[in-house]
Design an enzyme around this catalytic site. Structure first.
Site, mmCIF file in Angstrom:
data_model
loop_
_atom_site.group_PDB
_atom_site.id
_atom_site.type_symbol
_atom_site.label_atom_id
_atom_site.label_comp_id
_atom_site.label_asym_id
_atom_site.label_seq_id
_atom_site.Cartn_x
_atom_site.Cartn_y
_atom_site.Cartn_z
ATOM 1 N N ARG A 104 -25.639 -22.989 35.295
ATOM 2 C CA ARG A 104 -26.002 -21.599 35.024
ATOM 3 C C ARG A 104 -27.049 -21.609 33.909
ATOM 4 N NH1 ARG A 104 -20.507 -19.637 31.816
ATOM 5 N NH2 ARG A 104 -21.614 -19.178 29.903
ATOM 6 N N ASN A 142 -25.629 -12.647 29.266
ATOM 7 C CA ASN A 142 -24.424 -13.246 28.690
ATOM 8 C C ASN A 142 -24.856 -14.328 27.720
ATOM 9 O OD1 ASN A 142 -21.435 -13.556 28.794
ATOM 10 N ND2 ASN A 142 -21.988 -15.651 29.380
ATOM 11 N N GLU A 143 -24.474 -14.170 26.478
ATOM 12 C CA GLU A 143 -24.737 -15.199 25.455
ATOM 13 C C GLU A 143 -26.156 -15.777 25.560
ATOM 14 O OE1 GLU A 143 -21.638 -18.146 25.764
ATOM 15 O OE2 GLU A 143 -20.331 -16.966 24.457
ATOM 16 N N GLU A 296 -15.005 -11.814 24.000
ATOM 17 C CA GLU A 296 -14.324 -12.931 24.675
ATOM 18 C C GLU A 296 -13.528 -13.731 23.667
ATOM 19 O OE1 GLU A 296 -16.795 -15.726 26.757
ATOM 20 O OE2 GLU A 296 -18.041 -14.150 27.609
ATOM 21 N N GLU A 344 -15.424 -23.505 35.985
ATOM 22 C CA GLU A 344 -14.518 -23.259 34.864
ATOM 23 C C GLU A 344 -13.056 -23.206 35.319
ATOM 24 O OE1 GLU A 344 -16.288 -21.589 31.240
ATOM 25 O OE2 GLU A 344 -17.281 -20.180 32.576
ATOM 26 N N HIS A 347 -10.747 -23.708 32.411
ATOM 27 C CA HIS A 347 -10.820 -22.814 31.255
ATOM 28 C C HIS A 347 -9.648 -21.851 31.322
ATOM 29 C CE1 HIS A 347 -12.101 -19.584 28.615
ATOM 30 N NE2 HIS A 347 -12.776 -20.544 28.000
#
Ligand code: GLA
Length: 642
Positions: A104, A142-143, A296, A344, A347
């Site tokens: 990503r 995102n981030e 998050e 993930e 995770h």
């Protein structure tokens, strides 16, 4: 209402699971789901062809179930077609390697094709869902983290440099290109700091960091403005972990409607609690004191350290309360349901592979209930009387090659200062060296290697006006072009306030320890300095520094300026910080208060392994009862009457 929920990626599942999600979200008290973060390939299966039907259905379903949506633009993960259509918009590393899809974050923020594609998908989403009743806020990207060194970047960097420096002459002067035959004779010769033979030019490095931060902010603003054209809901983007400094977060804090952060401590235990406070205090500060939101967190730690460690029973709640205590308007997780497949899979999530009959889901339910009970706290703010100085330029400046000691780290120094305050039970803000610091009784500057003229002037004014300032070693050494301060460190207005003059840096060897005149030990760094009006509180006892000041104090105007020229060991540093900042209740994290309109709440977390008596019993929102004692690992939120 406080927010509770997490990232929700329903496209990984099927209808039967969605039904179960609805039921379990209700059970857990979820009221906000972040949707669409990684959905680009589904939303736009081919360039310019959108498919919104599946998202319509999820938004309607969530809304019917009482869950609001934090709707994301999916631009952190372009689909494979993007790579093939726009190979020039993929990121290139400093060594020239171009990345492709398969993970990503494969995009270059400076590439026109990426920026257009990102704006288009943001606009399409905003147009369709701008007024959707489920949408409570917008989550751009995102981030933001990917950095790129490609030719698009090079062209944009040159434009940025022209704007900043005005002329090539000024750039040559700023970057000190008179040395090593680096003089630029034409703009086309200027490149991003790509892989080269030895030390990179420091000015080039620092300007590139600043430039990239501006690229990110511009890319964010473009999406935000597309959204604002169709929606009046708040727009945000989630800030990364504190250890990443790809952006000037003070600047980002001014661009978002609500500051949101992601936070994953490296390990469970006391360090994680301190780290939670560190991240939360930063978030509040970047928000200018306004409430912010934990976007998050995990029900375990994350893989960055090579091990995904479980949180102990009760720890998810303590982290959640730790964030809310410092200003968060709730707590969200990544992600709602643990993935069965894909990148993930391991995770953690609110709902683990084991399903609802699990310790983790039971704890998540309890946390959801706790957050619900804290509803009345919404909108209240935290006031701190102490600040730690933080500046992106100072951080980036300490990344350049060729510095005198590799043992000095910017981020570590900030964490250490904050940790000493946390251990002392003192709530701290972060502040920029050029902010108005007048409301703080104590300010610590742990790592201002780079300090602008305006910053040095501001700190002098702070002390003169009555503040107590502690400046730590290796500060005020270079200006905002990374040019060394001449005639003695630190920068002159600050030097006057401190009443000292640093003549020589004397880094210590690896494992070398020194003992100071009061018996405290120090390591890593020492300096040869002269008192020019300041009193030597502690002196060196070794070698050529024997008898010279190590720690000084100077009364200046109505205030006091302290200078610490070495790195004290933990206990000596803790004692100094406690002496200057005061202390709260030890072993009990007491956040002064969240307050609003004459009402206030006191947050208490017991990090001890023994129960602890509260300074004053009170009505606890979490249990609905009067409590006088906290069990080991317990939390309470006491309603305080004015
Ligand atoms: C980040 C990202 C999430 C997820 C988590 C995993 O915070 O925003 O998408 O990858 O890390 O810890």
């Amino acid at each position: 209402m406080m927010f509770f929920g997490g990232d929700y990626n329903p496209e990984q599942w099927d209808e039967a699971v969605w039904k179960e999600d609805d039921a379990l979200m209700r059970r857990a008290g979820v009221n906000l789901a972040t949707v669409g973060v990684f959905s680009w390939a589904l939303l736009e299966p081919e360039e310019g062809r959108y498919d919104f039907a599946w998202l319509d259905a999820h938004l309607d379903r969530l809304h019917a179930n009482g869950v609001s949506v934090d709707l994301a633009t999916p631009t952190a993960s372009p689909p494979p077609w993007f790579t093939l259509a726009h190979p020039d918009a993929l990121p290139v590393g400093p060594d020239g390697t171009r990345l492709v899809h398969g993970s990503r974050d494969t995009y270059c923020l400076a590439a026109p094709a990426y920026r257009t594609a990102a704006r288009n998908i943001a606009a399409a989403l905003a147009e369709r869902y701008g007024g959707h009743p489920a949408v409570a806020m917008w989550h751009v990207h995102n981030e933001y983290a990917t950095v790129c060194w490609c030719d698009h970047t090079a062209a944009a960097f040159r434009d940025w440099l022209r704007e900043r420096h005005g002329s090539l002459e000024a750039l040559n002067e700023a970057w000190g290109t008179a040395f090593w035959s680096q003089r630029y004779g034409a703009w086309e010769q200027v490149l991003p700091p790509r892989a080269s033979q030895w030390h990179k030019n420091p000015g080039q490095h620092l300007d590139f960091r600043r430039f990239w931060s501006d690229v990110v902010l511009t890319a964010y603003r473009e999406q935000r403005d597309e959204i604002r054209a169709h929606s009046d809901r708040p727009v945000t983007t989630n800030m990364m972990l504190p250890g990443y400094q790809n952006l000037d977060l003070w600047a980002l804090g001014r661009e978002v409607d609500l500051v949101t952060i992601d936070h994953y401590p490296d390990a469970p235990g006391l360090d994680a609690a301190a780290d939670t406070a560190f991240a939360a205090d930063r978030a509040r500060s970047f928000a200018g004191g306004r409430p912010w939101l934990l976007m998050e967190q995990g029900t375990s730690t994350v893989y960055d350290t090579g091990r995904i460690l479980g949180k102990e029973p009760g720890e998810i709640l303590r982290h959640t309360i730790g964030h809310i205590a410092r200003g968060s308007e709730g707590a969200l997780f990544f992600q709602w349901r643990q993935s069965r497949a894909g990148a993930e899979t391991w995770h953690s999530a609110m709902l683990p592979h084991a399903g609802a009959d699990s310790r983790i889901f039971r704890e998540v339910q309890a946390v959801g209930e706790a957050v619900r009970r804290l509803g009345e706290v919404e909108g209240s703010t935290v006031t701190a009387e102490v600040a730690v100085l933080h500046d992106a330029d100072a951080w980036w400046a300490m990344e350049v090659d060729g510095l005198p000691s590799k043992d000095l780290g910017y981020h570590d120094s900030l964490r250490r200062a904050h940790r000493a305050l946390w251990d002392a039970g003192v709530t701290a803000d972060f502040a920029h060296p050029e902010h108005n610091l007048g409301r703080y009784r104590f300010v610590v500057a742990p790592a201002l290697f780079l300090l602008s003229d305006a910053g040095a002037e501001n700190l002098r004014g702070y002390v003169e006006g009555g503040g107590t300032l502690l400046v730590q070693h290796y500060s005020g050494v270079v200006d905002d072009r990374l040019h060394a301060r001449l005639g003695g460190y630190p920068a002159s207005p600050l030097r006057e306030a401190l009443g000292i003059r640093v003549e020589e840096h004397r880094p210590l060897r690896e494992h070398e320890r020194i003992v100071l005149s009061d018996g405290t030990q120090a390591a890593v760094w020492s300096e040869s300095l002269r008192a020019k009006g300041a009193e030597a509180v502690v002196t060196y006892t070794h070698g050529m520094l024997a008898g010279k000041p190590a720690l000084t104090r100077h009364r200046f105007g109505a205030g006091e300026a302290w200078y610490l020229s070495t790195r004290l060991d933990d206990s000596g540093y803790a004692a100094l910080i406690t002496q200057l900042a005061g202390s709260g209740t030890s072993g009990l994290e007491t956040v002064t208060r969240r307050a609003t309109d004459g009402r206030s709440w006191q947050f208490l977390l017991n990090h001890n392994t023994d129960p602890i008596s509260l300074p004053e019993p009170g009505h606890d929102l979490l249990t609905g009862m009067t409590v006088a004692e906290l069990p080991a690992g317990g939390c309470a939120v006491l309603r305080k009457n004015p």
